[in-house]
Each structure stands twice: as structure tokens, then as C-alpha cells.
Motif scaffolding. Sequence first.
Motif, PDB file in Angstrom:
ATOM      1  N   CYS A  74       6.415  -3.197  -8.143  1.00 42.53           N
ATOM      2  CA  CYS A  74       5.489  -4.298  -8.460  1.00 42.53           C
ATOM      3  C   CYS A  74       6.209  -5.630  -8.613  1.00 42.53           C
ATOM      4  CB  CYS A  74       4.733  -3.974  -9.750  1.00 42.53           C
ATOM      5  SG  CYS A  74       3.732  -5.343 -10.349  1.00 42.53           S
ATOM      6  N   CYS A 111      -1.578  -7.027  -4.812  1.00 43.21           N
ATOM      7  CA  CYS A 111      -0.755  -7.060  -3.603  1.00 43.21           C
ATOM      8  C   CYS A 111      -0.668  -5.698  -2.916  1.00 43.21           C
ATOM      9  CB  CYS A 111       0.640  -7.548  -3.945  1.00 43.21           C
ATOM     10  SG  CYS A 111       1.604  -6.334  -4.872  1.00 43.21           S
ATOM     11  N   CYS A 114       2.121  -1.306  -5.109  1.00 41.15           N
ATOM     12  CA  CYS A 114       2.102  -0.049  -5.848  1.00 41.15           C
ATOM     13  C   CYS A 114       1.355   1.012  -5.041  1.00 41.15           C
ATOM     14  CB  CYS A 114       1.438  -0.252  -7.208  1.00 41.15           C
ATOM     15  SG  CYS A 114      -0.121  -1.153  -7.105  1.00 41.15           S
TER      16      CYS A 114
HETATM   17  S1  SF4 Z   1      -1.257  -4.589  -6.919  1.00 40.90           S
HETATM   18 FE1  SF4 Z   1       0.191  -3.201  -7.921  1.00 40.90          FE
HETATM   19  S2  SF4 Z   1       2.196  -3.907  -7.264  1.00 40.90           S
HETATM   20 FE2  SF4 Z   1       0.756  -5.563  -6.833  1.00 40.90          FE
HETATM   21  S3  SF4 Z   1       0.800  -6.882  -8.651  1.00 40.90           S
HETATM   22 FE3  SF4 Z   1      -0.856  -5.387  -8.955  1.00 40.90          FE
HETATM   23  S4  SF4 Z   1       0.085  -3.727 -10.087  1.00 40.90           S
HETATM   24 FE4  SF4 Z   1       1.758  -4.904  -9.217  1.00 40.90          FE
END
Ligand code: SF4
Lengths: 170, 298, 258
Positions: A74, A111, A114
Motif C-alpha cells: 500500500c 489504488c 492491495c
Molecule cells: S487501495 Fe489498498 S493499497 Fe491502495 S491505498 Fe487503499 S488500502 Fe492502500
Amino acid sequence: MLPETAPVRACGLVYPARALTEPLCFLNVKGKRKNMPIEISEKTIKHEFIEKVSQLSGQDIFKCFQCGTCGGACPMSGQMETLPRRIMRMAQLGMEENVSGSETSFTCASCHTCSANCPRGIDLARVMEAVRLLTLRKNVNKINPSKVPAETVRELPQIALVSCFRKLTS
Amino acid sequence: MKVSYYPGCTLKTKAKNLEDAAVSSMAALGVDFQELQRWNCCGAVHSLADDDLIHHVAPVRDLVRAMDQGSRQVVTLCSMCYNTLARANLLMRNDEVKRKTINDFMSEETDYHGEVEVVHFLNFLRDTVGWDTLRSRVKASLNGMKVASYYGCTLVRPADVAIEPAGGGKVMNEFIDALGGSPVDFAASTVCCGSYQILAHPEAALEVIGRIIESASSAGAEALILSCPLCEYNLAKKQAELVSSGKISKKLPVYYFTQLLAIALGLGPEASRLDLNEAGSVEFLKAKNFPVESGARA
Amino acid sequence: MSAPVKQVATGDRAILPEGAKTIPIFVMGKRYEVPETLTIMKAMEYAGFKFLRGAGCRGGICGACPTVYRREGDYKLYFGLACQTVVEPNMYLAQIPFYPANRAVYDIEKIEPVADAIHALYPELFRCVACNNCTKACPMHVEVLDYISAIKQGDIARAARISFDCIQCGMCASRCMGELPQYHIAQLVRRIYGKYIQPKAEHLQKRVTQIESGRYDKALDELQKMDHARLEKIYKEREREPDMVPLGAWMPKDTQYL
Ligand code: SF4
Ligand code: SF4
Ligand code: SF4
Ligand code: SF4
Ligand code: FES
């Protein structure tokens, strides 16, 4: 809908060892990650919360085996109040106040890093969205469009404002 | 050849350079890019909650507009628009129940089932124009310029709308190569730039922006290209701040990939629109004798 | 189920001609028998309502009388101006004379005529989700979503053009998912367009200067002093442009005021 057995699994039957031996090192006190023992019992587990998160996200949150890959990947985790893995664990345990009370889901940038890396195939970005929405739907705004300084609005690309308001306002 | 394209709000104002460079480059190659006659904001982000359909309405309405005007394909330039439109399109194709609810809600519009194809301009260049054609039309080669390709999130995640299969990272490199540049691989090319968190949690975004720039610089890049106005804001407009806070050691010129395209095709400043870029980015190209300022055509 | 009480028109109101047909309508949930063919506004007055707010021009242009209604057996909401919409049997209606909507404070003399300035005054613009409820609610058939889109895209001229028929009734704002004050934003856009972007009408400017420099003062003075009979006479005898003359083909005999 979750299967009937879900609450039982949430009690720690799936991960008894962990639930007992890692007496919940994931509480946060005033922005600092701090280990604090907490009590988990049938009384503390918010089954409805587990169900809502599962429904909204369309994910089986019990698949998470706490590997921490999500937080490692992340981009925002350095500034997150609670690591994504811990959000998952607290969600499994129905710790509604801790999950919803954490700024983590509001620091998430959607994004999908993860999600792309989770070995259990959990789309964690969707779990984050579910957690966010459960707060936003109480008519809570995490950013107030009227209070964003005029200079910032003038400077930002429109897509920044649109996406931020979509993710952080009710 | 006539091609419909969806610009998106930001390309009409702050990212006019992304649009102008693409449209003029295509004109130079004989492709007539025609903006959709009627369109609204795409919504910028895909809604991720299972019961939240209203936020899919914006991109779907755009796809309906494209279908109504007879377009089978719509090309997008901005990565965020691409991602939002492509995901909404998949939803309308694959989820019968949600499709019906959305179509019913939009009872004033034609029913939509995913008829239109959403294509990102990079894939359009690869599949329709072709790298060989492009290479043959280059008039001002980038001449080995070391360029890092920044994809960010929305061109590559989630996998079902990625512009390349997982583990790709080829199309932008091929693009740079066709223009005569040397692609530079760097670790952070698909790391998120912090996106909209630049507004809500700037400290978190700035941290990752710094990491991305440093990663590209230390891989030897002289410049970085991207295709999203929000990435551009974060990675280019925020550099001064990052230098003064010590998060990056030096600035790195940043361009929309379409701007390097226009420049390599030998088009002038009115096409490459460097006037909207940061001063350092303009200087870098000027030092290499590319015609980047009005009246200074090389 | 008991039948709804029939309200009979009495008192100081339009008198129903013998044999005129009445229809039932429901105003804020209460049933009234009103003559068919009346507008909602007249029907409400017939039923005993007195407008303190919610009526202005009575000609479909002031935006004071927007009304939302439903038809029997139809889930859909319909919107109309009370002064322009004819009553239908069994319509359920409520007037919404005013709807609270954020209105930014600005000095039109100092504002920069660019999209950014509009965006900064109304950042909630970016909460629009393109649901199109606004367009569906507009009694003037303005394509509200399209002007909001044009504003987001920074196209001031286009937004001014699309929103031209807006009468500031507020129905769009009442239905907005994103809580936008569409009509106030559009008004700002038209003000900016009119003041800074639209080409100036030079002939108008010339005439305004002439007026300001007193060219017509004497004539107006004379008119003011005239008695009624004389005024009426010269009004009736005034030269008038015949209907349908081609442009430029007609000139008055008296050209002293041109
Ligand atoms: S989508 Fe997942 S990796 Fe991306 S900012 Fe959010 S928690 Fe973090
Ligand atoms: S990567 Fe997946 S399995 Fe591992 S902790 Fe995160 S959500 Fe759980
Ligand atoms: S645009 Fe809005 S305020 Fe203007 S007439 Fe239509 S509904 Fe009324
Ligand atoms: S009602 Fe509001 S949110 Fe919906 S399209 Fe109109 S301006 Fe946008
Ligand atoms: S009273 Fe003015 S529009 Fe109806």
C-alpha cells in the motif's frame, strides 16, 4: 448474505491461536499504533457490521489470513492510522467502532495495489470502500467542499476534486 | 479516418496540453479525432460498493452518448477517464441485474448493454496506428532521450481493464522506442501517486510522490511521461515543494506522453503546448533544441 | 374506506359557470374540486389559497411558482410552473416557491472571467454525479446537466447558452444528488459571459451614451407635461413600422430621435 456460521468464525474459531496469543495488538491510541489488550466476546462482536461490510464489498473478509501483503504494498500505509491488515482483522472480529473510527479507509487512495497483491484474492479496495461508506452514509463528510481554499480549487485538476468528493463526502 | 474520443473535463482546461498534443498529432497522421458531441464528467473514480449504482450513471451516460451518435469505439486520453469508462462498460456488459437497474433509472436515455468499445490512446497507437507507422513518421527523433514511463494505477489496475496483460509494462516503452527515445525501467512505474489524497491527506501523497520521482531519477531517467492530469499535478506541479522539503534531490521533467509524440512528429509549440508545463520541463526540451516556445521553431 | 370530503368553492372566488365540469385535485394532500382547464395557480386560488409567496409574473417567466406533482398511478414526479400548467384530474401537487441553495458572494466587477474562478466559488460543482434529475425537474426544459457539464469543462459560453432559459425557480436544486445550486452557478456564468465575453452591442452603447448626455431629456419633459387627451392623441397617431417589412426598408418620417 453471510452463512449462518459467520459469527462463530468471527469469534476466533478459525484462527484460535492467533486470536488468543496475539491479544490484539492493533488498537490505536491517538494516532499512534500501540499494542493494547482487548477483550473479544460474543457481546463485543458486531455481527451486523460484519454482514454490512461483506455485502457492500462483495468480499469474503474471512478469507484474510493476516499475511500483511496488503499493507506492504500500500502506497499510503506509511501514513495510515491502522494498517490495512489490521482493518481486516478487526472487521472479521466485528470491531465496528475501531474499524469505523480509524482514519485508514479515508486515507486509502483506491489504488487497488492491495487487491492486486492479496494472496487470498480479496479485493481489499472494496472492503475499504465499504468501511468508508458505512461512515459517509451517516451523512458525514470527511472533507468539506465549501471549506477547500479557493486557491486549492483553482489549482487542482477537476478529476482531483471529483474523485476526492466522491470518496470522502456523503 | 474518423475516431470518436472522450476528452474529460480536465483536458478542456488544465490539461489542454494532453488534449491538444494528441489531437494535432493525430491530424498529422491523418486521423480525425472527433470529440463526442455531448458528454459529461466520467466520475473520475469507479464506485466499489455493491449497492451503489448511482455513481455508475455518469460514465454510462457518456457511453450512451457515444452509442447514440453512432460510435462503436471511443478513445480516451486521461487514464482516470479510461478506467472509469472501461469499468462501467464492463459492468454494463457483465452484470445483467445492475444493467437493468441502471437502464431503468436512466429511462430518458437509450438502453445500453456495453455496445461501445473503450480504448486508451496508447492502445490505439499500438493497435490502430502501429509502432512501425509511427516510427516512419517521426521527424524529430527523441534521440536516445532516457524516458521513464509512469503508468500509475488506472492504466493497469484492476486487471480486467488494464491496457496490457499483467506483468506488461510494454506499451509505453514501445511508444518511447518508436519515437527514438530510450525507455527507462523503474520500480515505481505502477505505484499510485496518491491520487485524490493530495487534497485530503497531502502528507501521505507527497511521501509516495517523492518515492516515485526518486525511483525514476535513480534509474537514470532524464524525463518522465504519464497520461493522467492528476498524476501530472502530483508528480510535476508538486516537485518544487518536494525539493524544498528535501523529499527529492532534484527535479525531473514531466510530460504527457502525447506531448513527446507531437514533438517527435515535428509539430510546433501550438501542438505540444509546453506552455502549460513546469518551467524546468520546458527548459529541458529547449536545451535539446526542440521547438517548444512560440516563435522559436527549430 | 370513506370517500374524501368534497371541498366546495365558496366566498370571494371565481364563480363557477352553470354546468362547468370540475375535477378533483389534491393540494398538499387535501382534495379539492376545481374547474377543469384552469392553471394550477388559478385552481388553487379558486380553492381558497391566497398567494403571498409562490406567485409573481403569472406569465411563466419569474420562476416564483414551481410546482411538483404526481399523476394517479404513476411513480414519476412531474414539474411545472403553477401559472402555466393546467390541472389534471387526480393530480397530487405541492408548490415549492423557494428552495434553499448555496449562493456565493462575489464582486462581478472584480471577478476573473475564467472557469477556475467559478469553480473556486462553487466547488460543490464537482459533486455532480450526472444523475440528470435536474434536467428531468426543470419546468423550462433546460438541459441542466449539460450546462453543469459545460461549466465543469470550463466552457463558459456554452453554459451561458444552454442555461439561457433558466428562470431561477430552484427545482433543479431541489432534486440534486450532489446538493448543487445549479441555477445560481449558471447565473454567475451568464453574468460573466455577458460582462466579459459576449461581444458588446456597439449600437446599444452608442444610444446609452446619447441618453446619458441628455439627448432625449427635452422630449421626455414635454411628454410629462402633456395633458391626457393630447397624450392619447399623439399615441394613437404615432408612426408605426408595418408588420413584416424587410429589414431596413422602412423609415419613419420624423427622424429627429434616431
Ligand atoms: S487501495 Fe489498498 S493499497 Fe491502495 S491505498 Fe487503499 S488500502 Fe492502500
Ligand atoms: S494481503 Fe489479503 S490475506 Fe494478506 S493481510 Fe491483506 S487482505 Fe489479508
Ligand atoms: S435550470 Fe433549475 S432554476 Fe432554472 S428553470 Fe430549470 S429547474 Fe428552474
Ligand atoms: S441533479 Fe445534481 S448531481 Fe444530478 S446531474 Fe444534476 S447537477 Fe448533477
Ligand atoms: S408566477 Fe412567474 S413563473 Fe409562474
